[in-house]
Design a protein around this motif. Structure first.
Motif, PDB file in Angstrom:
ATOM      1  N   ALA A  61       0.828  -1.212   0.000  1.00 48.23           N
ATOM      2  CA  ALA A  61       0.000   0.000   0.000  1.00 48.23           C
ATOM      3  C   ALA A  61       0.860   1.260   0.000  1.00 48.23           C
ATOM      4  CB  ALA A  61      -0.918  -0.026   1.209  1.00 48.23           C
ATOM      5  N   GLY A  62       0.325   2.323  -0.599  1.00 44.38           N
ATOM      6  CA  GLY A  62       1.048   3.588  -0.720  1.00 44.38           C
ATOM      7  C   GLY A  62       0.833   4.149  -2.109  1.00 44.38           C
ATOM      8  N   PRO A  63       1.909   4.585  -2.778  1.00 42.72           N
ATOM      9  CA  PRO A  63       1.760   5.183  -4.116  1.00 42.72           C
ATOM     10  C   PRO A  63       1.054   4.249  -5.103  1.00 42.72           C
ATOM     11  CG  PRO A  63       3.989   5.517  -3.285  1.00 42.72           C
ATOM     12  CD  PRO A  63       3.283   4.656  -2.287  1.00 42.72           C
ATOM     13  N   GLN A  64       1.305   2.942  -4.992  1.00 45.06           N
ATOM     14  CA  GLN A  64       0.657   1.998  -5.912  1.00 45.06           C
ATOM     15  C   GLN A  64      -0.866   1.976  -5.706  1.00 45.06           C
ATOM     16  OE1 GLN A  64       1.510  -0.910  -8.182  1.00 45.06           O
ATOM     17  NE2 GLN A  64       2.997   0.617  -8.836  1.00 45.06           N
ATOM     18  N   THR A  65      -1.298   2.151  -4.467  1.00 46.80           N
ATOM     19  CA  THR A  65      -2.741   2.189  -4.171  1.00 46.80           C
ATOM     20  C   THR A  65      -3.378   3.374  -4.902  1.00 46.80           C
ATOM     21  OG1 THR A  65      -2.163   1.397  -1.961  1.00 46.80           O
ATOM     22  CG2 THR A  65      -4.404   2.235  -2.249  1.00 46.80           C
ATOM     23  N   LEU A  66      -2.702   4.529  -4.779  1.00 43.39           N
ATOM     24  CA  LEU A  66      -3.245   5.744  -5.400  1.00 43.39           C
ATOM     25  C   LEU A  66      -3.200   5.655  -6.920  1.00 43.39           C
ATOM     26  CD1 LEU A  66      -1.782   8.435  -2.973  1.00 43.39           C
ATOM     27  CD2 LEU A  66      -4.129   7.548  -3.086  1.00 43.39           C
ATOM     28  N   LEU A  67      -2.161   4.979  -7.436  1.00 42.35           N
ATOM     29  CA  LEU A  67      -2.054   4.831  -8.892  1.00 42.35           C
ATOM     30  C   LEU A  67      -3.206   3.975  -9.430  1.00 42.35           C
ATOM     31  CD1 LEU A  67      -0.350   5.427 -11.419  1.00 42.35           C
ATOM     32  CD2 LEU A  67       0.968   3.352 -10.921  1.00 42.35           C
ATOM     33  N   LEU A  68      -3.488   2.872  -8.752  1.00 41.43           N
ATOM     34  CA  LEU A  68      -4.584   2.013  -9.230  1.00 41.43           C
ATOM     35  C   LEU A  68      -5.919   2.754  -9.101  1.00 41.43           C
ATOM     36  CD1 LEU A  68      -5.550  -0.642 -10.428  1.00 41.43           C
ATOM     37  CD2 LEU A  68      -5.657  -1.602  -8.123  1.00 41.43           C
ATOM     38  N   ARG A  69      -6.073   3.498  -8.016  1.00 38.73           N
ATOM     39  CA  ARG A  69      -7.297   4.297  -7.831  1.00 38.73           C
ATOM     40  C   ARG A  69      -7.489   5.243  -9.014  1.00 38.73           C
ATOM     41  NH1 ARG A  69      -8.123   9.321  -5.820  1.00 38.73           N
ATOM     42  NH2 ARG A  69     -10.100   9.699  -4.731  1.00 38.73           N
ATOM     43  N   LYS A  70      -6.375   5.907  -9.403  1.00 38.81           N
ATOM     44  CA  LYS A  70      -6.433   6.855 -10.519  1.00 38.81           C
ATOM     45  C   LYS A  70      -6.877   6.152 -11.811  1.00 38.81           C
ATOM     46  CE  LYS A  70      -3.430  10.162 -12.753  1.00 38.81           C
ATOM     47  NZ  LYS A  70      -2.033  10.421 -13.008  1.00 38.81           N
ATOM     48  N   LYS A  71      -6.340   4.950 -12.021  1.00 37.57           N
ATOM     49  CA  LYS A  71      -6.692   4.196 -13.241  1.00 37.57           C
ATOM     50  C   LYS A  71      -8.178   3.830 -13.229  1.00 37.57           C
ATOM     51  CE  LYS A  71      -2.282   3.534 -14.613  1.00 37.57           C
ATOM     52  NZ  LYS A  71      -1.751   4.153 -15.801  1.00 37.57           N
ATOM     53  N   ILE A  72      -8.680   3.434 -12.062  1.00 34.43           N
ATOM     54  CA  ILE A  72     -10.094   3.034 -11.968  1.00 34.43           C
ATOM     55  C   ILE A  72     -10.991   4.255 -12.173  1.00 34.43           C
ATOM     56  CG2 ILE A  72     -11.867   2.068 -10.424  1.00 34.43           C
ATOM     57  CD1 ILE A  72      -9.757   0.011 -11.428  1.00 34.43           C
ATOM     58  N   LEU A  73     -10.641   5.348 -11.512  1.00 33.04           N
ATOM     59  CA  LEU A  73     -11.461   6.558 -11.638  1.00 33.04           C
ATOM     60  C   LEU A  73     -11.404   7.114 -13.067  1.00 33.04           C
ATOM     61  CD1 LEU A  73     -11.757   6.259  -8.606  1.00 33.04           C
ATOM     62  CD2 LEU A  73     -11.149   8.652  -8.328  1.00 33.04           C
ATOM     63  N   GLY A  74     -10.319   6.775 -13.780  1.00 31.25           N
ATOM     64  CA  GLY A  74     -10.177   7.255 -15.169  1.00 31.25           C
ATOM     65  C   GLY A  74     -10.912   6.384 -16.189  1.00 31.25           C
ATOM     66  N   MET A  75     -11.494   5.273 -15.763  1.00 31.90           N
ATOM     67  CA  MET A  75     -12.213   4.401 -16.722  1.00 31.90           C
ATOM     68  C   MET A  75     -13.462   5.107 -17.238  1.00 31.90           C
ATOM     69  SD  MET A  75     -11.929   0.632 -14.906  1.00 31.90           S
ATOM     70  CE  MET A  75     -13.155  -0.146 -15.964  1.00 31.90           C
ATOM     71  N   ARG A  76     -13.824   4.780 -18.502  1.00 31.44           N
ATOM     72  CA  ARG A  76     -15.069   5.313 -19.053  1.00 31.44           C
ATOM     73  C   ARG A  76     -16.154   4.249 -18.970  1.00 31.44           C
ATOM     74  NH1 ARG A  76     -12.500   6.410 -24.597  1.00 31.44           N
ATOM     75  NH2 ARG A  76     -11.897   4.340 -23.900  1.00 31.44           N
ATOM     76  N   ASN A  77     -17.393   4.700 -19.044  1.00 31.64           N
ATOM     77  CA  ASN A  77     -18.512   3.754 -18.991  1.00 31.64           C
ATOM     78  C   ASN A  77     -18.385   2.770 -20.156  1.00 31.64           C
ATOM     79  OD1 ASN A  77     -20.825   2.546 -18.174  1.00 31.64           O
ATOM     80  ND2 ASN A  77     -22.212   4.188 -18.808  1.00 31.64           N
ATOM     81  N   GLY A  78     -18.405   1.480 -19.855  1.00 30.64           N
ATOM     82  CA  GLY A  78     -18.275   0.458 -20.899  1.00 30.64           C
ATOM     83  C   GLY A  78     -16.865  -0.102 -20.999  1.00 30.64           C
ATOM     84  N   ASP A  79     -15.914   0.468 -20.253  1.00 29.82           N
ATOM     85  CA  ASP A  79     -14.531  -0.037 -20.263  1.00 29.82           C
ATOM     86  C   ASP A  79     -14.415  -1.374 -19.516  1.00 29.82           C
ATOM     87  OD1 ASP A  79     -13.574   2.038 -21.759  1.00 29.82           O
ATOM     88  OD2 ASP A  79     -12.470   3.021 -20.123  1.00 29.82           O
ATOM     89  N   THR A  80     -13.242  -2.008 -19.715  1.00 30.43           N
ATOM     90  CA  THR A  80     -12.976  -3.286 -19.032  1.00 30.43           C
ATOM     91  C   THR A  80     -11.807  -3.140 -18.058  1.00 30.43           C
ATOM     92  OG1 THR A  80     -13.733  -4.530 -20.941  1.00 30.43           O
ATOM     93  CG2 THR A  80     -12.318  -5.721 -19.407  1.00 30.43           C
ATOM     94  N   PHE A  81     -12.013  -3.630 -16.862  1.00 30.64           N
ATOM     95  CA  PHE A  81     -10.942  -3.692 -15.857  1.00 30.64           C
ATOM     96  C   PHE A  81     -10.506  -5.148 -15.741  1.00 30.64           C
ATOM     97  CE2 PHE A  81     -10.157  -4.557 -11.190  1.00 30.64           C
ATOM     98  CZ  PHE A  81      -8.855  -4.087 -11.187  1.00 30.64           C
ATOM     99  N   ILE A  82      -9.198  -5.398 -15.898  1.00 30.54           N
ATOM    100  CA  ILE A  82      -8.675  -6.766 -15.755  1.00 30.54           C
ATOM    101  C   ILE A  82      -7.877  -6.865 -14.461  1.00 30.54           C
ATOM    102  CG2 ILE A  82      -7.151  -8.532 -16.733  1.00 30.54           C
ATOM    103  CD1 ILE A  82      -7.740  -7.458 -19.499  1.00 30.54           C
ATOM    104  N   LEU A  83      -8.184  -7.887 -13.678  1.00 27.81           N
ATOM    105  CA  LEU A  83      -7.419  -8.158 -12.457  1.00 27.81           C
ATOM    106  C   LEU A  83      -6.727  -9.517 -12.640  1.00 27.81           C
ATOM    107  CD1 LEU A  83      -8.627  -7.666  -8.796  1.00 27.81           C
ATOM    108  CD2 LEU A  83      -7.368  -9.695  -9.466  1.00 27.81           C
ATOM    109  N   VAL A  84      -5.404  -9.519 -12.521  1.00 23.07           N
ATOM    110  CA  VAL A  84      -4.632 -10.759 -12.667  1.00 23.07           C
ATOM    111  C   VAL A  84      -4.303 -11.268 -11.263  1.00 23.07           C
ATOM    112  CG1 VAL A  84      -2.522 -11.790 -13.585  1.00 23.07           C
ATOM    113  CG2 VAL A  84      -3.663  -9.944 -14.849  1.00 23.07           C
ATOM    114  N   ALA A  85      -4.841 -12.445 -10.909  1.00 27.17           N
ATOM    115  CA  ALA A  85      -4.658 -12.972  -9.544  1.00 27.17           C
ATOM    116  C   ALA A  85      -3.599 -14.077  -9.540  1.00 27.17           C
ATOM    117  CB  ALA A  85      -5.984 -13.501  -9.013  1.00 27.17           C
ATOM    118  N   PRO A  86      -2.742 -14.099  -8.498  1.00 26.15           N
ATOM    119  CA  PRO A  86      -1.625 -15.059  -8.479  1.00 26.15           C
ATOM    120  C   PRO A  86      -2.014 -16.438  -7.957  1.00 26.15           C
ATOM    121  CG  PRO A  86      -1.518 -13.689  -6.523  1.00 26.15           C
ATOM    122  CD  PRO A  86      -2.746 -13.253  -7.274  1.00 26.15           C
TER     123      PRO A  86
END
Ligand code: FAD
Length: 428
Positions: free
Chosen positions: A164-189
Motif C-alpha cells: 500500500a502507498g503510491p501503488q494504491t493511489l495509482l490504481l485508484r487513478k486508473k479506476i477513476l479514469g475508466m469510461r462507462n463500458g470499459d474493461t478492468f482486468i485483475l490478474v490474480a496469483p
C-alpha cells in the motif's frame, strides 16, 4: 463464525487483539529480569511493529530497536476501499510515535545485510546494529519477470497495489479514469500469496464503484488458481449485487497469465489475449528481499521456521514472522502477523530467562466487504507444537451463505471495528 460462539472463539484464541502481557504468560511486575539484551526488529509493519511493542511490554528492561525504511506505514488492509474511492489514504496511514512512547528506538533506515555469525545488521546509512536476538518481518517482495513483461516499470502502467502507498493511489487513478463500458482486468496469483481473499474483495469494491458511476463496464479476473478463498460467498454476492459484471476465469479455463504488454494494454494467457482499459497485475510473491539476501529462505522462496518460536531453521538467533515466514497452514495476513508477533515476543523473553516457550495459539479473522454494507468473514484458530502448526478443527468458520441483509451489514460494521482495534494495538 458459523460453528462457534464468539465467547468460545475468544477463549480458544487466547491471544486475540485484547490480549496483553498477562495472556502471554508474564505479569508486568515479574518482568525486567533478562537484562538489557539487545533485540533488533527489521520491518515496522503488522508483524515487526507489534513484536517491538510487545517485547517492551513484556520486559521493559530489553533494548529494542525497530528498523523501518519508511517514516509512515500505509496498511494494505482497507487499501481496497481507497482504490474504490470510499476512504482517503490518510485514514490508513500510521506513524511510529506510539512505538517510541513504548520505549522502542525507531530507526528510519533500510537493513541491507545480516551477519548471523557476528550478530550484526548493516543499514543503508552505513550504521551497524549488534543484536542478541533479531526479528525479521519484512513482508513480501515480487517475482518480477515471472510474468513476461511485468517488471517494476510495467507496474507503473499496470499497478499491483499489493504494497500500500503510491501503488494504491495509482490504481485508484486508473479506476477513476475508466469510461462507462470499459474493461478492468485483475490478474490474480497462484498460492501462496499475501491475503488470499483480497483480490476478490478488490474486484467487488471496484464493481461497486463501476455500478454506481460506469454501469456498462466489466471486470475480468484472470486467475492462476482453480478456486479461491470464500469463493461461494463471493460469487453469491456478485450475483446478487453486480449481476453480469464480474467474470472469473480459472487457471484451467485459460486464466493463467503468461505475459503482459503495457503498450497495447494486453494480457496474454495460455489460451487467449485480452485488452483492458485498466489492468491490475498481482504478481507471484516471495519473502522480502532482506530475508532472501540473508539466506533465510529455502527453495520455496519463503523462510522455514521452528513452529513454536518462529526461530529460523537456517540461522540461530533470528526469528522470522509475518508474510515472509512459511507458517502454513496459516495464511499470510496482517492478523496472523500480529498474532505471531505476540507469541514470538513471549518466546524470546522467556528464552532469555531460560524458560521454554509456550505452545502458541494463533488467530486469524478476515473480513471482506463486497459493498459498504455487505461484509463476509472467515475465522481460524491454530495451535503449534514441536510437530508443527495445526488448524484447530471446529474452531472458526465462515459466514453463512444464507444470511439477511442486516446480517451482512453487521459484518461490515465488524470489519470497521476489526481495523480500528488492530491499528490501535499496533500504532497507538
Ligand atoms: C489489498 C490487501 C488487503 C489486505 N487486507 C487484509 C485484511 O483485511 N486483514 C489482514 O489481516 N490482512 C490483510 N492483508 C495482508 C496484510 O497486509 C499482510 O499480511 C501484512 O501486512 C503482513 O505483515 P508483515 O509484517 O509480514 O509485512 P508488512 O506489514 O508488509 O511490513 C513489512 C515492513 O517491513 C519494511 N521493510 C521491508 N524490508 C525492510 C528492510 N530491509 N529494512 C527496513 N524495513 C524493511 C517495509 O517497509 C514494511 O513497512 C491485505 C493485503 C493486501 C495486499
Amino acid at each position: 463464525m458459523s460453528k462457534l460462539t464468539r465467547r468460545k472463539f475468544l477463549r480458544l484464541a487466547g491471544v486475540g487483539l485484547a490480549s496483553g502481557a498477562g495472556a502471554l504468560g508474564f505479569s508486568r511486575s515479574a518482568s525486567a529480569q533478562s537484562g538489557a539484551a539487545r533485540i533488533v526488529v527489521i520491518g515496522g509493519g503488522f508483524g515487526g511493529a507489534t513484536c517491538a511493542n510487545y517485547l517492551k511490554r513484556l520486559d521493559p528492561g530489553l533494548s529494542v530497536t525497530l528498523v523501518e525504511s519508511s517514516k509512515r506505514f500505509v496498511t494494505c488492509p482497507f487499501s481496497n476501499y481507497v482504490i474504490a474511492d470510499w476512504r482517503t489514504i490518510s485514514t490508513i496511514t500510521h506513524n511510529y510515535a506510539a512505538t517510541q512512547k513504548h520505549g522502542v528506538e525507531v530507526v528510519q533506515d533500510t537493513a541491507i545485510a545480516i551477519d548471523a555469525i557476528a550478530r550484526q545488521v548493516s543499514l543503508k546509512s552505513g550504521k551497524r546494529l549488534a543484536y542478541d536476538r533479531l526479528v525479521v518481518s519484512p513482508g513480501i517482495d515480487f517475482k518480477w519477470g515471472a510474468i513476461e513483461g511485468y517488471d517494476e516499470a510495467a507496474a507503473e502502467v499496470m499497478p499491483h497495489a499489493w504494497k500500500a502507498g503510491p501503488q494504491t493511489l495509482l490504481l485508484r487513478k486508473k479506476i477513476l479514469g475508466m469510461r462507462n463500458g470499459d474493461t478492468f482486468i485483475l490478474v490474480a496469483p497462484g498460492n501462496p500469496f499475501r491475503c488470499p481473499p483480497a483480490p476478490y474483495e478488490r474486484a467487488s469494491v471496484i464493481a461497486y464503484y463501476l455500478k454506481s458511476y460506469k454501469p456498462r463496464s466489466k471486470i475480468l479476473i484472470l486467475d492462476s488458481k482453480e478456486s479461491f478463498s470464500e469463493q461461494a460467498l463471493f460469487m453469491d454476492g456478485w450475483d446478487a449485487l453486480y449481476p453480469g459484471m464480474i467474470e472469473w476465469v480459472s487457471g484451467a479455463r485459460g486464466g493463467r497469465v503468461t505475459s503482459v504488454n503495457t503498450k497495447t494494454m494486453t494480457v496474454a494467457t495460455e489460451i487467449e489475449k485480452y485488452r483492458g482499459n485498466a489492468v491490475n497485475v498481482i504478481p507471484p510473491q516471495m519473502a522480502g528481499n532482506i530475508a532472501r539476501d540473508a539466506g533465510l529462505v529455502d527453495e520455496t522462496g519463503w523462510c522455514p521456521v521452528d513452529p513454536r518460536t518462529f526461530e529460523s531453521k537456517k540461522h540461530k538467533g533470528i526469528h522470522v514472522i509475518g508474510d515472509a515466514a512459511n507458517a502454513a497452514p496459516m495464511p499470510k495476513s496482517g492478523f496472523v502477523a500480529n498474532s505471531q508477533a505476540k507469541i514470538v515476543a513471549s518466546a524470546i523473553t522467556r528464552e532469555l530467562r531460560g524458560h521454554a516457550p509456550f505452545d502458541g495459539v494463533y488467530v486469524n479473522t478476515c473480513y471482506s466487504l463486497l459493498a459498504p454494507d455487505y461484509g463476509i468473514s472467515m475465522a481460524n484458530v491454530y495451535r503449534t507444537s514441536a510437530d508443527g502448526i495445526q488448524e484447530v478443527s471446529g474452531a472458526g468458520g465462515v459466514s453463512p451463505r444464507e444470511a439477511s441483509a442486516a446480517f451482512r451489514a453487521e459484518e461490515a460494521k465488524y470489519a470497521a471495528g476489526w481495523y480500528a482495534s488492530i491499528v490501535a494495538d499496533i500504532w497507538s
